[in-house]
Enzyme design. Structure first.
Site, PDB file in Angstrom:
ATOM      1  N   GLU A 396       0.800  -1.229   0.000  1.00 47.00           N
ATOM      2  CA  GLU A 396       0.000   0.000   0.000  1.00 47.00           C
ATOM      3  C   GLU A 396       0.834   1.281   0.000  1.00 47.00           C
ATOM      4  O   GLU A 396       0.492   2.244   0.670  1.00 47.00           O
ATOM      5  CB  GLU A 396      -0.976  -0.021   1.177  1.00 47.00           C
ATOM      6  CG  GLU A 396      -1.926  -1.218   1.137  1.00 47.00           C
ATOM      7  CD  GLU A 396      -2.861  -1.308   2.329  1.00 47.00           C
ATOM      8  OE1 GLU A 396      -2.745  -0.484   3.256  1.00 47.00           O
ATOM      9  OE2 GLU A 396      -3.710  -2.215   2.341  1.00 47.00           O
ATOM     10  N   GLU A 500      -6.279 -10.250  -2.257  1.00 46.52           N
ATOM     11  CA  GLU A 500      -7.051 -10.208  -1.013  1.00 46.52           C
ATOM     12  C   GLU A 500      -8.530  -9.975  -1.314  1.00 46.52           C
ATOM     13  O   GLU A 500      -9.158  -9.057  -0.783  1.00 46.52           O
ATOM     14  CB  GLU A 500      -6.527  -9.088  -0.098  1.00 46.52           C
ATOM     15  CG  GLU A 500      -5.045  -9.162   0.213  1.00 46.52           C
ATOM     16  CD  GLU A 500      -4.560  -7.994   1.075  1.00 46.52           C
ATOM     17  OE1 GLU A 500      -5.380  -7.391   1.798  1.00 46.52           O
ATOM     18  OE2 GLU A 500      -3.349  -7.686   1.017  1.00 46.52           O
TER      19      GLU A 500
END
Length: 621
Positions: A396, A500
């Protein structure tokens, strides 16, 4: 090869796809044009076709002096063209504009208007190209050019437009105002001096009128628009395309020829083929609870071939207190996965979100943090070297920059290099969210993701086996945008994984199926991991089972798709030439050969399956 039951011969074959040849584009056909503007500065225009006369070779770059006085800097553009597809002139609209009338503004601003205060006008370039310009008098992002269209609930729409700004850079988001909601269809970073293509799409919940807008954070800049397209597809057409690409990307026609030990062909011989292990990695996250719960173990291992540990490899789990490393659960989960033939993704080495840093990490000085991060990377990568199929090296960092802010902008690149030095055979992922999920998030658009990806790859001098990780945490998915985003990211020519996948919505099961089908059908997607690790107290955003490991509707979706993505046992007979053909999913298959001239023939030994002419597997019985 090994004999099976009486009258039955067994073999195993591996069905794999074929990589298509890649065409490298060199020379000035795919080039950077250095064009002198009226103010005396040089503008960089990419991907334009240019021609000329004088070339100077300079360290694998070709600098061409054009007859008009501009310069062309050309090189191997097979990768970079996907990062900066910025053209001197926009291309024609896709699908001739679809349901957008006057998509190239050849009829002026007819059917187009201003949304809010501002000015809309048509302009013409020096080459005769017509385009629309919107300038705003206010600071509201949604003040823009506007177009009214009719959208239908049962349709899926692909959308594209070419954009430019008059000064610097501007994030531009295509927005449709429909049914009382604002639906984001895609985003691009528009630049001055050249045109960039915004590619996306949308679907709507209700049939009715809609209004197309362009939102931008650069409220003082002009936004130029051209070659707009909005093309509808029925659900049947969309699903048909998925089916076609699955057959092309995930399946292959296998030709088997059965002969005896003397090479005599065996016609009318019964043959059966059963998939033992699919090659496409499809998995689910797990938690440490699986180590002591046999029901969880059975449910998981009977379905999946790959996993990611939800938290057990993260820094805050392995070194909660400075200097006290604890890999107990991670070690045990790796051992469990190996025992059951489950591949493991390493998640993650570093997480750039400041809220997930331990207190002792945030209190370190520059030198202390540099030492701690080096120690962390060396510790975990060395421990599991050669045992994992992937590392999420940096998590991220399009949205956050905890480590870059403290250790410098080269932190991510250095982490990739150091991880590769320890574990060179493993894919290294840049893992990010909202690249597929939120078309309106300017921080992680497909273009911004690629920009960061290539920035790291250039820094590492292409020495790292990099791959694209897309978290895929959805609320309500925009499937047409998802396909457009994957199309653009596929230009990087590296593996793409959805790492995910989960859905938080009352239509959770329906949306999960749509997401997984779209991902599996895209040729660039090389693996999928669902984010539904089980906890006794409940899952994170999505569960697949209840606490007794009975499927929830989401689990039923997963089982249905697993069944559909794996070949049923195929049974047939060879033709007069001893040939049998079948279309199979890629993977490892068990082949059984039976002969019954008045009874089963006992086969005591079977030779190894070999490739005969490169297309036919020859089975000797």
């Amino acid at each position: 090869m090994c004999p099976g039951k009486a009258g039955e011969a067994r073999a195993s074959i591996r069905v794999a796809g074929r990589e298509k040849g890649q065409v490298e584009r060199n020379g000035c056909k795919q080039a950077i044009l250095l064009k002198q503007r009226g103010d005396g500065h040089w503008a960089m225009v990419l991907n334009r076709r240019v021609h000329d006369n004088q070339e100077t070779d300079y360290n694998q770059l070709v600098l061409t002096l054009l007859s008009d006085g501009n310069l062309c800097l050309s090189f191997n553009f097979s990768k970079s063209q996907f990062l900066f597809q910025c053209l001197a002139e926009p291309l024609k609209p896709q699908y001739r504009g679809g349901i957008i009338s006057n998509p190239e503004f050849n009829r002026g601003i007819q059917e187009w208007s201003a949304f809010g205060s501002g000015n809309v006008e048509q302009r013409t370039s020096r080459t005769g190209n017509k385009y629309l310009v919107f300038s705003r008098s206010g600071r509201i992002p949604y003040l823009s050019v506007s177009k009214k269209v009719l959208l239908q609930k049962e349709k899926l729409y692909t959308f594209s437009a070419w954009l430019q700004t008059d000064d610097g850079f501007a994030d531009v988001v295509a927005v449709f105002k429909a049914g009382g909601k604002l639906i984001h269809a895609g985003a691009i970073e528009a630049r001055s001096g050249c045109w960039s293509m915004l590619k996306g799409g949308l679907s709507v919940d209700v049939t009715g009128p809609a209004e197309l807008l362009f939102e931008s954070n650069a409220t003082a800049a002009e936004i130029w628009v051209d070659s707009i397209s909005l093309q509808p597809f029925t659900e049947e057409e969309w699903r048909s395309h998925q089916t076609q690409t699955v057959q092309q990307a995930r399946m292959r026609v296998v030709r088997l020829k059965v002969v005896d030990a003397n090479g005599t062909i065996l016609p009318n011989t019964t043959i059966s083929i059963k998939l033992q292990r699919p090659s496409f990695p499809f998995g689910c996250a797990i938690t440490q609870s699986i180590l002591t719960n046999s029901a969880y173990q059975y449910w998981f291992t009977s379905r999946f071939t790959v996993t990611t540990f939800e938290n057990e490899m993260k820094w805050y789990s392995t070194e909660k207190y400075q200097g006290k490393e604890d890999y107990y659960y991670a070690d045990a989960m790796v051992a469990f996965s190996k025992q059951h033939g489950i591949a493991v993704r390493g998640h993650n080495i570093f997480w750039d979100d400041p809220k997930y840093q331990m207190g002792w990490v945030t209190s370190l000085s520059y030198a202390q943090l540099k030492y701690a991060t080096t120690k962390r990377l060396n510790s975990i990568v060395s421990r599991y070297k050669g045992q994992l199929i992937a590392w999420d090296v940096v998590n991220e960092n399009l949205h956050f920059n905890f480590f870059e802010q403290r250790l410098g902008q080269s932190f991510s690149g250095d982490a990739f290099i150091q991880a590769r030095q320890i574990d060179p055979g493993t894919y290294m992922f840049l893992n990010e969210y909202n690249t597929l999920e939120q078309p309106g998030d300017p921080a992680s658009t497909p273009d911004k993701y690629l920009q960061k990806f290539w920035e790291i790859q250039r820094y590492t001098k292409n020495s790292v086996k990099m791959a694209i990780g897309l978290e895929a945490h959805f609320n309500q998915p925009n499937i047409p945008f998802m396909r457009a985003a994957l199309d653009k990211l596929a230009g990087a020519k590296v593996p793409i994984w959805l790492t995910e996948v989960d859905v938080q919505n009352q239509n959770q099961a329906q949306y999960l199926e749509s997401i997984l089908r779209e991902a599996f059908s895209h040729p660039a997607v090389k693996g999928i991991v669902i984010w539904a690790g089980w906890h006794p107290q409940g899952c994170n955003r999505m569960c697949l089972t209840d606490n007794n490991f009975r499927n929830l509707p989401t689990g039923d979706v997963v089982d249905k798709l697993i069944k559909g993505w794996r070949s049923d046992t195929v049974v047939g007979t060879t033709d007069s030439n001893g040939i049998f053909e079948a279309q199979l999913f890629h993977g490892e298959h068990e082949v059984k050969v039976l002969r019954s001239p008045g009874g089963y023939l006992t086969v005591n030994e079977l030779e190894t399956v070999s490739h005969g002419d490169g297309k036919t597997h020859v089975i000797v019985v």
